[in-house]
Design a protein around this motif. Structure first.
Motif: not given
Length: 164
Positions: A36-41, A54-58, A81-83
């Protein structure tokens, strides 16, 4: 004649079990592939998590430097958290047919006389907190369950854990 009937029943049960195991393996494989991918800002920050949350990409957009470090940190935390919630829901939907099938099965005590119903004694895990470290929500009365200062077994990591 009775022996033939038992053999046929056993073969049918084994075939059904085999089909069930293949179905479980497919669901597990499909779940393992979830992300799952979520965007912010305003899409300046993008995070992707795997099926375990688990975070796999930023990724940062070129104009991410318009944000303060605190804004970036808060946005990443909220986005991860949303992803994780999204991928968790997708995993639950994937597992729903399997759970529905399991719920249709009769309890073990109905099949085997004097067999206890183990479902009634399985502990339900508490919800996992998403609160930051050292927040009041993370303080527990039963902190020391006898393992307080125990060292984890295995190789030492080069990364320090800060949740001590």
């Amino acid at each position: 004649m009775v022996n033939e009937r038992l053999q046929a029943d056993a073969a049918m049960m084994m075939e059904a079990l085999s089909e069930q195991m293949l179905g479980i393996a497919k669901i597990q494989r499909d779940r393992a592939r979830l992300t799952a991918t979520v965007t912010a800002c305003d899409k300046r920050i993008s995070v992707t998590v795997n099926a375990d949350g688990i975070l796999i990409e930023t990724r940062f957009a070129d104009d991410v430097s318009d944000l303060s470090y605190d804004e970036i940190a808060a946005a990443i935390t909220e986005a991860v958290q949303a992803a994780a919630a999204q991928v968790g829901e997708r995993g639950r939907r994937l597992m729903a047919p399997l759970r529905a099938r399991k719920d249709r099965l009769p309890p073990l005590p109905e099949l085997i006389e004097d067999m206890p119903d183990f479902r009634s004694v399985i502990p339900v895990p508490p919800p996992v907190s998403i609160a930051p470290p050292n927040s009041p929500e993370r303080r527990y009365d039963d902190e020391d369950a006898g393992f307080g200062d125990a060292e984890p077994y295995g190789r030492r990591s080069m990364v320090r854990d800060h949740d001590e």
